[in-house]
Design a protein around this motif. Sequence first.
Motif, PDB file in Angstrom:
ATOM      1  N   GLY A   1       8.282  -0.488  -5.103  1.00  0.00           N
ATOM      2  CA  GLY A   1       8.241  -0.245  -6.543  1.00  0.00           C
ATOM      3  C   GLY A   1       9.489   0.525  -6.951  1.00  0.00           C
ATOM      4  N   PRO A   2       9.504   1.063  -8.174  1.00  0.00           N
ATOM      5  CA  PRO A   2      10.688   1.802  -8.624  1.00  0.00           C
ATOM      6  C   PRO A   2      11.088   2.935  -7.676  1.00  0.00           C
ATOM      7  N   GLY A   3      10.104   3.648  -7.116  1.00  0.00           N
ATOM      8  CA  GLY A   3      10.414   4.739  -6.199  1.00  0.00           C
ATOM      9  C   GLY A   3      11.162   4.237  -4.974  1.00  0.00           C
TER      10      GLY A   3
ATOM     11  N   GLY B   1       9.473  -4.825  -6.851  1.00  0.00           N
ATOM     12  CA  GLY B   1       9.104  -4.455  -8.219  1.00  0.00           C
ATOM     13  C   GLY B   1       7.930  -3.485  -8.271  1.00  0.00           C
ATOM     14  N   GLY B   2       7.055  -3.556  -7.256  1.00  0.00           N
ATOM     15  CA  GLY B   2       5.887  -2.673  -7.268  1.00  0.00           C
ATOM     16  C   GLY B   2       4.939  -3.083  -8.375  1.00  0.00           C
ATOM     17  N   GLN B   3       4.145  -2.135  -8.852  1.00  0.00           N
ATOM     18  CA  GLN B   3       3.135  -2.484  -9.861  1.00  0.00           C
ATOM     19  C   GLN B   3       3.767  -2.741 -11.218  1.00  0.00           C
ATOM     20  N   ILE B   4       4.519  -1.802 -11.712  1.00  0.00           N
ATOM     21  CA  ILE B   4       5.004  -1.946 -13.087  1.00  0.00           C
ATOM     22  C   ILE B   4       6.033  -3.062 -13.234  1.00  0.00           C
TER      23      ILE B   4
ATOM     24  N   GLY C   1       6.304  -9.058   2.208  1.00  0.00           N
ATOM     25  CA  GLY C   1       5.137  -9.582   2.913  1.00  0.00           C
ATOM     26  C   GLY C   1       4.819  -8.791   4.156  1.00  0.00           C
ATOM     27  N   ALA C   2       5.229  -7.521   4.184  1.00  0.00           N
ATOM     28  CA  ALA C   2       4.988  -6.680   5.358  1.00  0.00           C
ATOM     29  C   ALA C   2       3.969  -5.598   5.012  1.00  0.00           C
ATOM     30  N   VAL C   3       2.816  -5.673   5.648  1.00  0.00           N
ATOM     31  CA  VAL C   3       1.764  -4.693   5.393  1.00  0.00           C
ATOM     32  C   VAL C   3       1.846  -3.587   6.437  1.00  0.00           C
TER      33      VAL C   3
ATOM     34  N   ALA D   1       0.124   4.043  -6.355  1.00  0.00           N
ATOM     35  CA  ALA D   1      -1.226   4.527  -6.645  1.00  0.00           C
ATOM     36  C   ALA D   1      -2.113   3.330  -6.960  1.00  0.00           C
ATOM     37  N   TYR D   2      -3.399   3.583  -7.104  1.00  0.00           N
ATOM     38  CA  TYR D   2      -4.312   2.500  -7.513  1.00  0.00           C
ATOM     39  C   TYR D   2      -5.275   3.025  -8.574  1.00  0.00           C
ATOM     40  N   ASP D   3      -5.904   2.102  -9.291  1.00  0.00           N
ATOM     41  CA  ASP D   3      -6.775   2.497 -10.391  1.00  0.00           C
ATOM     42  C   ASP D   3      -7.945   3.341  -9.919  1.00  0.00           C
TER      43      ASP D   3
ATOM     44  N   THR E   1       7.795  11.944   0.346  1.00  0.00           N
ATOM     45  CA  THR E   1       6.906  11.120  -0.495  1.00  0.00           C
ATOM     46  C   THR E   1       7.473  11.099  -1.903  1.00  0.00           C
ATOM     47  N   VAL E   2       7.578   9.899  -2.478  1.00  0.00           N
ATOM     48  CA  VAL E   2       8.154   9.770  -3.816  1.00  0.00           C
ATOM     49  C   VAL E   2       7.296   8.864  -4.691  1.00  0.00           C
ATOM     50  N   GLY E   3       7.382   9.093  -5.984  1.00  0.00           N
ATOM     51  CA  GLY E   3       6.679   8.237  -6.940  1.00  0.00           C
ATOM     52  C   GLY E   3       5.207   8.585  -7.019  1.00  0.00           C
ATOM     53  N   GLU E   4       4.406   7.586  -7.360  1.00  0.00           N
ATOM     54  CA  GLU E   4       3.012   7.854  -7.692  1.00  0.00           C
ATOM     55  C   GLU E   4       2.170   8.269  -6.494  1.00  0.00           C
ATOM     56  N   CYS E   5       2.592   7.951  -5.271  1.00  0.00           N
ATOM     57  CA  CYS E   5       1.793   8.409  -4.130  1.00  0.00           C
ATOM     58  C   CYS E   5       1.947   9.919  -3.970  1.00  0.00           C
TER      59      CYS E   5
ATOM     60  N   VAL F   1      -4.796   1.507   8.414  1.00  0.00           N
ATOM     61  CA  VAL F   1      -5.154   1.956   7.073  1.00  0.00           C
ATOM     62  C   VAL F   1      -5.200   0.795   6.078  1.00  0.00           C
ATOM     63  N   LYS F   2      -4.813  -0.364   6.535  1.00  0.00           N
ATOM     64  CA  LYS F   2      -4.935  -1.557   5.679  1.00  0.00           C
ATOM     65  C   LYS F   2      -5.593  -2.620   6.524  1.00  0.00           C
ATOM     66  N   PRO F   3      -6.453  -3.442   5.942  1.00  0.00           N
ATOM     67  CA  PRO F   3      -7.079  -4.492   6.748  1.00  0.00           C
ATOM     68  C   PRO F   3      -6.021  -5.432   7.287  1.00  0.00           C
TER      69      PRO F   3
HETATM   70  C1  LIG Z   1      -2.243  -2.482 -10.578  1.00  0.00           C
HETATM   71  C2  LIG Z   1      -1.340  -1.549 -11.352  1.00  0.00           C
HETATM   72  C3  LIG Z   1      -0.608  -2.022 -12.442  1.00  0.00           C
HETATM   73  C4  LIG Z   1       0.253  -1.164 -13.149  1.00  0.00           C
HETATM   74  N1  LIG Z   1       0.933  -1.648 -14.227  1.00  0.00           N
HETATM   75  C5  LIG Z   1       1.706  -0.796 -14.959  1.00  0.00           C
HETATM   76  C6  LIG Z   1       2.372  -1.223 -16.133  1.00  0.00           C
HETATM   77  O1  LIG Z   1       2.252  -2.388 -16.510  1.00  0.00           O
HETATM   78  N2  LIG Z   1       3.119  -0.339 -16.842  1.00  0.00           N
HETATM   79  C7  LIG Z   1       3.251   0.970 -16.437  1.00  0.00           C
HETATM   80  O2  LIG Z   1       3.934   1.753 -17.108  1.00  0.00           O
HETATM   81  N3  LIG Z   1       2.642   1.401 -15.328  1.00  0.00           N
HETATM   82  C8  LIG Z   1       1.866   0.570 -14.595  1.00  0.00           C
HETATM   83  N4  LIG Z   1       1.213   1.033 -13.494  1.00  0.00           N
HETATM   84  C9  LIG Z   1       1.477   2.397 -13.089  1.00  0.00           C
HETATM   85  C10 LIG Z   1       2.503   2.283 -11.953  1.00  0.00           C
HETATM   86  O3  LIG Z   1       1.839   2.630 -10.776  1.00  0.00           O
HETATM   87  C11 LIG Z   1       3.732   3.115 -11.988  1.00  0.00           C
HETATM   88  O4  LIG Z   1       4.165   3.661 -13.113  1.00  0.00           O
HETATM   89  C12 LIG Z   1       4.884   2.600 -11.095  1.00  0.00           C
HETATM   90  O5  LIG Z   1       4.720   1.294 -10.679  1.00  0.00           O
HETATM   91  C13 LIG Z   1       4.939   3.551  -9.946  1.00  0.00           C
HETATM   92  O6  LIG Z   1       5.988   3.257  -9.095  1.00  0.00           O
HETATM   93  P1  LIG Z   1       5.951   3.615  -7.545  1.00  0.00           P
HETATM   94  O7  LIG Z   1       7.276   3.215  -7.012  1.00  0.00           O
HETATM   95  O8  LIG Z   1       5.528   5.006  -7.340  1.00  0.00           O
HETATM   96  O9  LIG Z   1       4.803   2.719  -6.922  1.00  0.00           O
HETATM   97  P2  LIG Z   1       4.421   1.170  -7.073  1.00  0.00           P
HETATM   98  O10 LIG Z   1       5.128   0.531  -8.172  1.00  0.00           O
HETATM   99  O11 LIG Z   1       2.952   1.134  -7.040  1.00  0.00           O
HETATM  100  O12 LIG Z   1       4.987   0.544  -5.720  1.00  0.00           O
HETATM  101  C14 LIG Z   1       4.399   0.738  -4.472  1.00  0.00           C
HETATM  102  C15 LIG Z   1       4.581  -0.513  -3.664  1.00  0.00           C
HETATM  103  O13 LIG Z   1       4.255  -0.258  -2.306  1.00  0.00           O
HETATM  104  C16 LIG Z   1       3.460  -1.297  -1.800  1.00  0.00           C
HETATM  105  N5  LIG Z   1       2.668  -0.741  -0.697  1.00  0.00           N
HETATM  106  C17 LIG Z   1       1.747   0.262  -0.775  1.00  0.00           C
HETATM  107  N6  LIG Z   1       1.240   0.521   0.436  1.00  0.00           N
HETATM  108  C18 LIG Z   1       1.847  -0.325   1.300  1.00  0.00           C
HETATM  109  C19 LIG Z   1       1.732  -0.542   2.701  1.00  0.00           C
HETATM  110  N7  LIG Z   1       0.896   0.174   3.464  1.00  0.00           N
HETATM  111  N8  LIG Z   1       2.506  -1.508   3.255  1.00  0.00           N
HETATM  112  C20 LIG Z   1       3.374  -2.242   2.493  1.00  0.00           C
HETATM  113  N9  LIG Z   1       3.521  -2.075   1.167  1.00  0.00           N
HETATM  114  C21 LIG Z   1       2.759  -1.123   0.588  1.00  0.00           C
HETATM  115  C22 LIG Z   1       2.665  -1.740  -2.990  1.00  0.00           C
HETATM  116  O14 LIG Z   1       2.153  -3.042  -2.844  1.00  0.00           O
HETATM  117  C23 LIG Z   1       3.694  -1.640  -4.104  1.00  0.00           C
HETATM  118  O15 LIG Z   1       4.435  -2.823  -4.218  1.00  0.00           O
HETATM  119  C24 LIG Z   1       0.359   0.191 -12.763  1.00  0.00           C
HETATM  120  C25 LIG Z   1      -0.388   0.658 -11.673  1.00  0.00           C
HETATM  121  C26 LIG Z   1      -1.229  -0.188 -10.975  1.00  0.00           C
HETATM  122  C27 LIG Z   1      -2.024   0.346  -9.825  1.00  0.00           C
END
Ligand SMILES: Cc1cc2nc3c(=O)[nH]c(=O)nc-3n(C[C@H](O)[C@H](O)[C@H](O)COP(=O)(O)OP(=O)(O)OC[C@H]3O[C@@H](n4cnc5c(N)ncnc54)[C@H](O)[C@@H]3O)c2cc1C
Lengths: 102, 465
Positions: free
Chosen positions: B12-14, B39-42, B84-86, B118-120, B308-312, B454-456
Motif C-alpha cells: 500500500g502507500p506505506g 496499491g494496497g487498499q486505498i 501474489g506473495a502471502v 488494517a482491516y474493517d 512498522t509503518v502506516g495503518e498497521c 498467520v495467514k491461511p
Molecule cells: C478494504 C479497505 C478499503 C479501503 N479503502 C479506502 C479508500 O477507498 N479510501 C481511503 O481513504 N481509505 C481506504 N481504506 C483505508 C486504508 O487502509 C488506508 O488509508 C491506506 O490504504 C493505508 O495504507 P497502508 O500502506 O498502511 O496499508 P494498505 O493500503 O492496507 O496496504 C497493506 C498491503 O499489505 C498487504 N498485506 C497485508 N498483510 C500481508 C501479508 N501477510 N502478506 C502479504 N501482503 C500482506 C495487503 O494486502 C495490502 O495490499 C481502506 C481500508 C480497507 C481495509
Amino acid sequence: MDRRIQNGFERGKSFEIEVDGTKVKAFEGETIAAALLAAGKRTTCKSNAKKEARGLYCGMGVCMGCRMIVDGKPNTLVCQTLATPDCKVKTQNALENWWASK
Amino acid sequence: MKEVEIAIIGGGPGGICAAAEAAKCGAHVVLLDENPGLGGQIYRRLPGGFAVRDEGRLGKDYVEGTKLIRELEQHKEKVEVISGAVVWGVFPGNEIAFLSGDRNERLKANRVILAEGAYDRPVPFPGWTLPGVITGGAALRMVKAERILPGERLLLAGTGPLQLALGAHLVQAGAKVVAILEASSRGAFWKHLPKLLGERGLLKEGFNYIRELQRAKVPVLTGHAVVAVQGDGEVQRAVYARVDNNWKTISGTEKTVEVDTICSGYGLVPSTRLSRLFGCKHSWDRSLGGWVSEHDSYAETTIQGVFTVGECAGVRGALVAAEEGRLAAIRACQQLGRLSEDEARRKSVSVVKRLKKLTGFESALGKMFAMRSGLFAQIPDETVICRCEEITAGEIRSAIAEGLTSIDEIKAVTHAGMGPCQGRICETIVSEMVSIQTGRPPEEVRPHTPRPPVKPLVLGSFAQE
Ligand SMILES: Cc1cc2nc3c(=O)[nH]c(=O)nc-3n(C[C@H](O)[C@H](O)[C@H](O)COP(=O)(O)OP(=O)(O)OC[C@H]3O[C@@H](n4cnc5c(N)ncnc54)[C@H](O)[C@@H]3O)c2cc1C
Ligand code: FES
C-alpha cells in the motif's frame, strides 16, 4: 440493473464460469467474488454447525466467509481468487477439513 | 536462502513509499504483497484485464496511486516487487516465510519494514452473518477496484469519513443509498468534520462527497446505528434506531427499511500479526484503532531493525502511511550504512514536518470517531460473535463470568477464535466484551498470542505464474 460500472476504462475478455451448474459471466482479471456479486449470487457457503448461509464479508481475505469449492478445491477464498474461463465454482457446505487442506 | 538489505511487507502507500525511498538511498529492497498488483487498499488497481482509457474519471485515489507506483518504477533495478506473495510467518534472524503460488519460499532481510495495513472493525448485531452484510472496506474495494456495485439498495452503518466516500462512490455509480447512519452525535460530526478534512487538504474532496450525497438526496443520520438485519437466507431489510452518546440504542426509535445490502464501516483495526510474531512490544490506544506496536519517532519498533509503518502502526490514513514509510526507509538505510547520520537527518527533516502536521489531525479524527462500548454491551446473547466456530455472545459472557479475562483463555474454553480466521474477526469484539463485563480498561485485556501461519495457506491464485 447492470451492476458492472462503466466509466473511464474498458473491461477485457469476457468468458463464462460455472457456479453450481449455471453459467455466470466474468471478465478477465475479476475475482470470482466480483463475478458472483454482479450476477446477484450472494451465498458462498453454509456455516459449519448451524448450516446458515454465509457470503462475502471483509472482501480482503481475513474473515473466510467467502469460501467455496473451486475446481474441486474446498476452502478457496473467492474474494482473493481470480475467475478463469470455465472454472467450476460450488457452494461449500461446511468448513471441510480446514486444517487438513493446508 | 536469498538475502536482501530491506524486506518490506505490504504494497500500500506505506510500503510503496518505503521501497521508493530506500531505493533512492541506494539500498536493495524486496517488496512483498499478497495482491496481483500494488496499491494496497486505498490505491488498489483495476483488475489486470481492464484497460484504462481516462484515468481522471477513475477518481483522485486512482491517480494518486499511479503517481506513487510510477515513482517506484523509476528504481526498478533496486526494487524487486513480488506480487501474489502471502507472508505467513517471520522467524528469528529476520527470516520471512511466504507462499508464492504453490511454492513456499523464504528470504532473510537485514532490515524489515512492516506495512500490512488494517482491516474493517467487525461489529456484531443480529443478522450480521447474513449474505449481504459486508464491510465498508469490501464495498469500497468492489466499487473502486472491481468496479461492481455490491448491491442495489444499500444502507451504510458505522462511523467516520470513509462512509461518506463510500456513499458518494455508490450513488455516482447508480446505486440507491437509502441512508448513511453515523453513530457519532450530530454536534461532533458536522462541527469538526469539515475542519479536520480541511486541515488534511481533503476539504474539497470531503465537500464533493457531501454535495454528491445531497444531490442524490441521501440522508446522513447522525446519532443512529443499525440494530438488526433480517431476511430469509440473505439481507432483505434492516432495523435502525437512534443511539445515545455511548451508542446504545434508544428503544422506541426503531425504524425498518427494505434494503438488499448493509455496509458496516466502523473504522479499522490495525493488522499486528507480524509485529506480534516478531515479539515487538504493543500498547493499546483507542484513537489509533486498538493494539499497535510501540515505535520511536523513526517508526522503529522495540525490536531493533524492525519497523512498522502506516495503518498497521495505527489507523491514520494513507497520507501518514506514505510519509511514515519514507521515514522508516531513511532510518533503515542509515543503519545499513547507505546514508551518513547527517544525510539521514537532512533527508528526514521535511518528512518529519509533514508527518507531524498530518498525525495531529488524524489523531483528532481518530478520537472523534473512536468506538463507544454501547454497541457491544447490547449484543443479544444468541448473536454469533465468532463467525468461524459459531460461538455466541452468551457463551462468551458465561466464560467471562467464570473469571476468564484474556483472549487466549476464552479461546481455549469456548473455542472462539479457533477457526481459520484465527480470531481476527472475533478478537476485538471479545476484548470489548471482557472490558464491559469486568469494568477493566481494554488495555488490561490481554490479546491473543499469534503463531505462524498467520495467514491461511490455501488462498487462491493471485500468484504471478
Ligand atoms: C478494504 C479497505 C478499503 C479501503 N479503502 C479506502 C479508500 O477507498 N479510501 C481511503 O481513504 N481509505 C481506504 N481504506 C483505508 C486504508 O487502509 C488506508 O488509508 C491506506 O490504504 C493505508 O495504507 P497502508 O500502506 O498502511 O496499508 P494498505 O493500503 O492496507 O496496504 C497493506 C498491503 O499489505 C498487504 N498485506 C497485508 N498483510 C500481508 C501479508 N501477510 N502478506 C502479504 N501482503 C500482506 C495487503 O494486502 C495490502 O495490499 C481502506 C481500508 C480497507 C481495509
Ligand atoms: S470475504 Fe472475507 S475472506 Fe473473502
